[in-house]
Design a protein around this motif. Structure first.
Motif, short mmCIF file in Angstrom:
data_model
loop_
_atom_site.label_atom_id
_atom_site.label_comp_id
_atom_site.label_asym_id
_atom_site.label_seq_id
_atom_site.Cartn_x
_atom_site.Cartn_y
_atom_site.Cartn_z
N PHE A 76 1.03 -1.14 -0.02
CA PHE A 76 0.01 0.04 0.09
C PHE A 76 0.97 1.27 -0.02
CE2 PHE A 76 -2.47 3.01 2.53
CZ PHE A 76 -3.71 3.08 1.49
N LYS A 77 0.68 2.19 -0.86
CA LYS A 77 1.55 3.42 -0.93
C LYS A 77 0.63 4.69 -0.98
CE LYS A 77 5.71 1.39 -2.10
NZ LYS A 77 6.79 1.17 -3.11
N GLU A 78 -0.52 4.73 -0.29
CA GLU A 78 -1.25 6.04 -0.38
C GLU A 78 -1.23 6.54 0.90
OE1 GLU A 78 -5.19 5.43 -2.22
OE2 GLU A 78 -4.64 3.09 -2.73
N ASP A 79 -1.77 8.02 1.02
CA ASP A 79 -1.95 8.70 2.07
C ASP A 79 -3.13 8.07 3.16
OD1 ASP A 79 -2.68 10.55 4.03
OD2 ASP A 79 -2.02 12.16 2.81
N PRO A 80 -2.92 7.63 4.08
CA PRO A 80 -4.02 7.04 4.61
C PRO A 80 -5.12 8.02 5.16
CG PRO A 80 -1.83 7.11 6.20
CD PRO A 80 -1.67 7.57 4.82
N THR A 81 -4.88 9.09 5.49
CA THR A 81 -6.04 9.88 5.67
C THR A 81 -6.92 10.38 4.60
OG1 THR A 81 -4.64 11.24 7.17
CG2 THR A 81 -6.72 12.22 6.66
N ILE A 82 -6.22 10.29 3.44
CA ILE A 82 -7.11 10.70 2.19
C ILE A 82 -8.06 9.45 1.88
CG2 ILE A 82 -6.89 10.91 -0.25
CD1 ILE A 82 -4.43 12.84 0.32
N LYS A 83 -7.26 8.09 1.83
CA LYS A 83 -7.92 7.00 1.74
C LYS A 83 -9.21 6.82 2.78
CE LYS A 83 -8.21 3.18 -0.48
NZ LYS A 83 -8.54 3.06 -1.80
N ALA A 84 -9.04 7.01 4.07
CA ALA A 84 -9.90 6.95 5.21
C ALA A 84 -10.93 7.85 4.81
CB ALA A 84 -9.19 7.09 6.57
N LEU A 85 -10.86 9.10 4.31
CA LEU A 85 -11.78 9.88 3.90
C LEU A 85 -12.72 9.41 3.08
CD1 LEU A 85 -10.16 13.15 4.52
CD2 LEU A 85 -12.03 12.71 6.02
N GLU A 86 -12.05 8.96 2.00
CA GLU A 86 -12.73 8.07 0.60
C GLU A 86 -13.69 6.95 1.09
OE1 GLU A 86 -9.05 8.73 -2.42
OE2 GLU A 86 -10.04 6.61 -2.29
N LEU A 87 -13.11 6.08 1.96
CA LEU A 87 -13.81 5.02 2.47
C LEU A 87 -14.87 5.36 3.54
CD1 LEU A 87 -10.85 2.46 2.94
CD2 LEU A 87 -12.44 2.61 0.85
N GLY A 88 -15.06 6.46 3.86
CA GLY A 88 -15.74 6.67 5.03
C GLY A 88 -15.34 6.45 6.42
N TRP A 89 -14.20 5.79 6.64
CA TRP A 89 -13.81 5.53 7.84
C TRP A 89 -13.46 6.89 8.75
CZ3 TRP A 89 -9.86 0.97 8.30
CH2 TRP A 89 -10.28 -0.03 7.49
N LEU A 90 -13.45 8.02 8.13
CA LEU A 90 -13.17 9.09 8.71
C LEU A 90 -14.24 10.23 8.00
CD1 LEU A 90 -9.32 10.14 8.88
CD2 LEU A 90 -10.87 9.33 10.92
N GLU A 91 -14.60 11.33 8.55
CA GLU A 91 -15.47 12.23 7.87
C GLU A 91 -14.68 13.45 8.32
OE1 GLU A 91 -19.19 12.85 6.86
OE2 GLU A 91 -19.33 10.77 6.12
N GLU A 92 -14.90 14.29 7.48
CA GLU A 92 -14.38 15.75 7.82
C GLU A 92 -15.39 16.38 8.90
OE1 GLU A 92 -12.06 17.43 6.50
OE2 GLU A 92 -11.77 16.49 4.53
N PHE A 93 -14.69 17.28 9.66
CA PHE A 93 -15.24 18.09 10.69
C PHE A 93 -15.04 19.61 10.44
CE2 PHE A 93 -15.94 19.10 15.64
CZ PHE A 93 -17.19 18.38 15.60
N PRO A 94 -16.22 20.54 10.72
CA PRO A 94 -15.82 21.84 10.20
C PRO A 94 -14.61 22.38 11.03
CG PRO A 94 -18.15 21.57 11.08
CD PRO A 94 -17.43 20.29 11.40
N GLY A 95 -14.29 21.88 12.22
CA GLY A 95 -13.03 22.33 12.68
C GLY A 95 -11.86 21.86 12.05
N LYS A 96 -11.06 22.61 11.83
CA LYS A 96 -9.77 22.28 11.10
C LYS A 96 -8.88 21.20 12.06
CE LYS A 96 -5.71 24.65 9.13
NZ LYS A 96 -5.17 26.07 8.91
N GLY A 97 -8.08 20.34 11.54
CA GLY A 97 -7.25 19.42 12.41
C GLY A 97 -8.27 18.39 13.07
N GLN A 98 -9.56 18.34 12.83
CA GLN A 98 -10.32 17.46 13.62
C GLN A 98 -11.14 16.40 12.72
OE1 GLN A 98 -12.53 20.71 15.58
NE2 GLN A 98 -12.21 19.27 17.34
N PHE A 99 -11.60 15.24 13.24
CA PHE A 99 -12.17 14.43 12.38
C PHE A 99 -13.21 13.48 13.36
CE2 PHE A 99 -7.91 14.83 10.43
CZ PHE A 99 -8.17 14.85 9.16
N PHE A 100 -14.24 12.94 12.56
CA PHE A 100 -14.97 12.19 13.09
C PHE A 100 -14.72 10.80 12.77
CE2 PHE A 100 -19.17 9.64 12.99
CZ PHE A 100 -19.87 10.25 14.14
N TYR A 101 -14.34 10.02 13.51
CA TYR A 101 -13.87 8.41 13.20
C TYR A 101 -15.37 7.35 13.27
CZ TYR A 101 -9.26 9.81 14.90
OH TYR A 101 -7.96 10.62 15.19
N THR A 102 -15.41 6.92 12.24
CA THR A 102 -16.64 6.23 12.13
C THR A 102 -16.19 4.85 12.56
OG1 THR A 102 -16.06 5.42 9.83
CG2 THR A 102 -17.38 7.63 10.31
#
Lengths: 517, 517
Positions: free
Chosen positions: B192-218
């Motif tokens: 695997f050679k991808e950026d894990p944050t970007i991949k996690a957002l794509e997969l819905g494992w993470l969701e963006e939060f309006p606050g910068k530097g914060q995430f909703f972990y599914t």
């Protein structure tokens, strides 16, 4: 819907680009016509007196002076917008002059009150003063520019004033009287009758922290806390199929606003600011601190941005944001998540009291989104399982009552749209505190609350569904710190007196090292 | 110790209650005498030129004018305090006049610089200006009242200036060059050679939060996170006998000050304020919000108290406070606690980058207090066990290096007292991030740090021992969110590729419900 028999009376001017004298006759016909058509549009046939009417008018060079009177169906300020639009079009076309700005010189609204009740009214934008007499209110508006007119500020100000004259929304919504006890445990005998916070401090299970309403939990009490947490996670959360998430705890105010928390518990939250981007300023501040050895609080305050966050107060805020601006597939419901990823916070000012009412506390938060009936069933399941844990595992004395302060309704003064709310917004499970005396409301602690929000959050966060049907949300807050208090208050600090399951789960039990000479 | 060859030159006045003309001869003798005695007290015999001396003086009615010159052993401002005390006593007794206040009219200090280095100097209280020329500094003091003199402000201002001209304390303390790699894992191959944050957002494992530097972990990523946390708690914390506590996360600034964090990472923290006690103000604010539907940020700012807290940035702050103002029984040591009770926070401004550098993150924090040698051994044990987990359970590629930024030394410009510090204040374990390229410092992530603080905290928090011997503290911060990043970056999101133990611990693995239409 209450009938306030609202009446509006407005003096306004519309400014044109040139003298209107030549248009007088034309305007006269326009207004006569408008009084029979557009100012009655949408007004029921039998309530023509509750529409709007231009009762006086005159032309003064390039100004058109108007008096508009109205009832509730078309408020005078909305009538002004309609008439402005009409004149702009008709006079513009025929007399080659644009209708420029408007000014409202006087505007009052009168309304009857449902009863001669006492209430106080805060400072409200757009409202200059309010007179109360003979079961009626007279509201004087002022400083109304076009933005205020078009932004519905007047309508919201009226809603706000009306809501202040009503019984609380909770009382209006809840179908069973708040405080009604719906179930209770069998009574129990207590050996221990002390205040658990004081005892825990004596034993070194807790240590004071310089921040009020905060504690340092040493290993013995932490072990007990972890046991209680594990039980609720497994026996309520996992058993009912809730999946664990990590919810952020630093909540942007835009989310708190959609929660209606800024209106609801504005004074009960902690606010957070990031530092300004100004390295030089901070170098000076550090030098001052280093040399004077005094924290420059005021200077620090000036070095911060405006508060952008509040610390999580409800724990479930991120869930409604997660659902927000989405179109939810109905067939994927119910959605059941839980979070126990860290502290949440309440500012209790002078109300802090031991572990019972701390500024910083731990909670297992269960949240769900479902069709309305399912949402109520899920809530009831979390209640039943929590009661079972209280009876069979923690062996506590408790009752469940209809809540009198559903947290999510506090900020909802009143609403522009009608929303769907459940018959019982909240149940609350309270446990006995024997050190305070006989088990009653005053001598007990609220350990958990079980809430269904109806459409409150899905509306506020703009959540839709693919089938166009309504969905509801709910949340159950299991106050782990509160359960810890209830447990220690009823069972005491002697492990031999604890229920079997808790003794097992707290094995090996840590000693508090007697470190201080 | 550096020799700055410091020289001081002061013009000052002491005010008396009456005309001193009659006392002139007496004062003359007193000063002549003082120059040979009290102004040389504590000054080495062979360094008399580095003591203090009154080089000129005169009487003007009720004022005594003085010029004091000195070297480093008795600085002119300390000499002034001595001479004031002497005169008050001797002249007071004989001439019935009290020595009232003092004024310093001019005061300069000159010092040689160790080398002709570049440095910048912030605005420093009591310092009017500084001139740099020919490898020397001339400092002009101003606005010196008696409080400043007696409160050591001048001495701390000089220390601060000296420290700014030196290499960082870390470089001076650390015996092994920072960056030296002391151990590393075997190399590994990556599918695997991808950026894990970007991949996690794509997969819905993470969701963006309006606050910068914060995430909703599914649920899926939370399940993995919990597995990693459980492993470190058991395999490092519990294995080494650390006991779990709950540490507060809202830290009063007085504690941050003792941490030296206000000097060290002032710009890198979030600050918290409670609301002012002003219900009326809040009613107005709520009404404004309700009517205008705009968050009144500025108004809210004015409604808050001065910032009293920062959000926990190091997680271990409460432990040093817990030890503070105690006399510790040596026989009860070592004391080993751990905390994983919630988020800690860093304000990274523009530096936020996915999960790797978040504003809000989770950490398992191990803390201890022990005799110095034990403190170093405990640190080394936590390092060995962490490396074992990385190799045998998480199966990651990593190295351990000598740290170049021990967090606790950042705020320590220099010290008034000599304190005992370890040879290596910090080790850091870094894991490879294959998506960035070949494993090197830039393409890796710091997942854990292993710190021994020597006496830094026990001094700052006034911790003593019953036997009068030194104790040291240490802390190991296991960045759970960072380990999660390293794990996903090296193993990817396909569970079949994960190490056996992690597959077991993440059973049953949640699907992310595909809720959005």
């Amino acid at each position: 819907m209450e009938d306030y028999n609202m009446k509006f009376n407005m003096k306004a001017r519309i400014f044109f680009n040139k003298d209107l004298t030549a248009a007088e006759e034309f305007i006269s016909k326009l207004i006569e016509d408008a009084n029979k058509t557009i100012l009655l549009k949408g007004v029921p046939q039998n309530r023509v007196e509750d529409g709007a009417r231009i009762s006086e008018w005159s032309i003064q060079r390039d100004e058109l002076h108007l008096r508009i009177v109205s009832g509730r169906y078309l408020r005078a300020h909305s009538a002004l917008l309609r008439i402005h639009k009409l004149l702009a079009k008709e006079i513009g076309a025929r007399f080659k002059t644009g209708a420029r700005s408007m000014i409202i010189d006087e505007y009052t609204a009168t309304m009857n009150l449902p009863s001669n009740i006492e209430f106080s009214i805060p400072k409200i934008p757009a409202v200059q003063s309010i007179e109360q007499a003979d079961n009626a209110l007279k509201i004087y508006f002022a400083n109304l520019d076009e933005t205020a007119l078009r932004g519905y500020e007047i309508d919201r100000a009226i809603k706000l004033i009306q809501s202040l004259t009503l019984p609380s929304l909770t009382e209006r919504v809840t179908k069973i009287p708040p405080g009604t006890i719906i179930r209770r445990s069998k009574p129990r005998e207590y050996k221990f009758k002390e205040d658990p916070t004081i005892k825990a401090l004596e034993l070194g299970w807790l240590e004071e922290f310089p921040g009020k309403g905060q504690f340092f939990y040493t290993p013995p009490i932490t072990k007990l806390y972890e046991a209680i947490k594990t039980i609720f996670v497994k026996e309520v959360g996992e058993k009912l199929g809730f999946q664990e998430c990590l919810f952020p705890k630093l909540i942007p105010l835009e989310i708190m606003d959609k929660m209606r928390y800024l209106e609801g518990i504005c004074e009960g939250m902690f606010y957070c600011s990031a530092p300004e981007r100004n390295p030089e300023f901070f170098e000076d501040l550090k030098a001052e601190l280093y040399v004077t050895r005094k924290i420059p609080y005021k200077k620090l305050r000036d070095a911060l941005k405006d508060p952008y966050y509040a610390l999580s107060a409800a724990q479930c805020e991120p869930f409604y944001n997660y659902l927000g601006n989405k179109t939810i597939k109905i067939k994927r419901l119910p959605l059941k998540y839980m979070d126990h990823s860290g502290y949440t916070f309440r500012y209790e000012a002078g109300g802090a009291r031991g572990l019972e009412r701390a500024f910083e506390f731990q909670r297992l938060e269960l949240v769900w989104a479902a069709l309305p009936e399912d949402a109520e069933n899920i809530r009831d399941e979390t209640l039943v399982e929590t009661e079972r844990v209280a009876d069979e595992i923690l062996e506590l004395e408790w009752w469940t009552e209809v809540g009198d302060d559903p947290f999510y309704l506090v900020g909802r003064f009143s609403e522009d749209q009608e929303i769907n709310l459940p018959d019982v917004p909240k149940y609350e499970l309270r446990a006995a505190l024997p050190y305070k005396g006989e088990f009653n409301k005053k001598n007990s602690i609220a350990t958990s609350s079980f809430n269904v929000h109806g459409q409150h959050y899905v509306k506020n966060f703009s959540t839709k569904t693919d089938k166009g049907v309504d969905i509801w949300t709910g949340c159950t807050g299991i106050g782990l710190t509160r359960w810890l208090v209830a447990f220690l208050a009823q069972h005491g600090f002697n492990r031999e007196d604890w229920p079997k399951k808790i003794v097992e789960l707290t094995e090996p039990f840590p000693e508090i090292p007697d470190i201080s000479a």
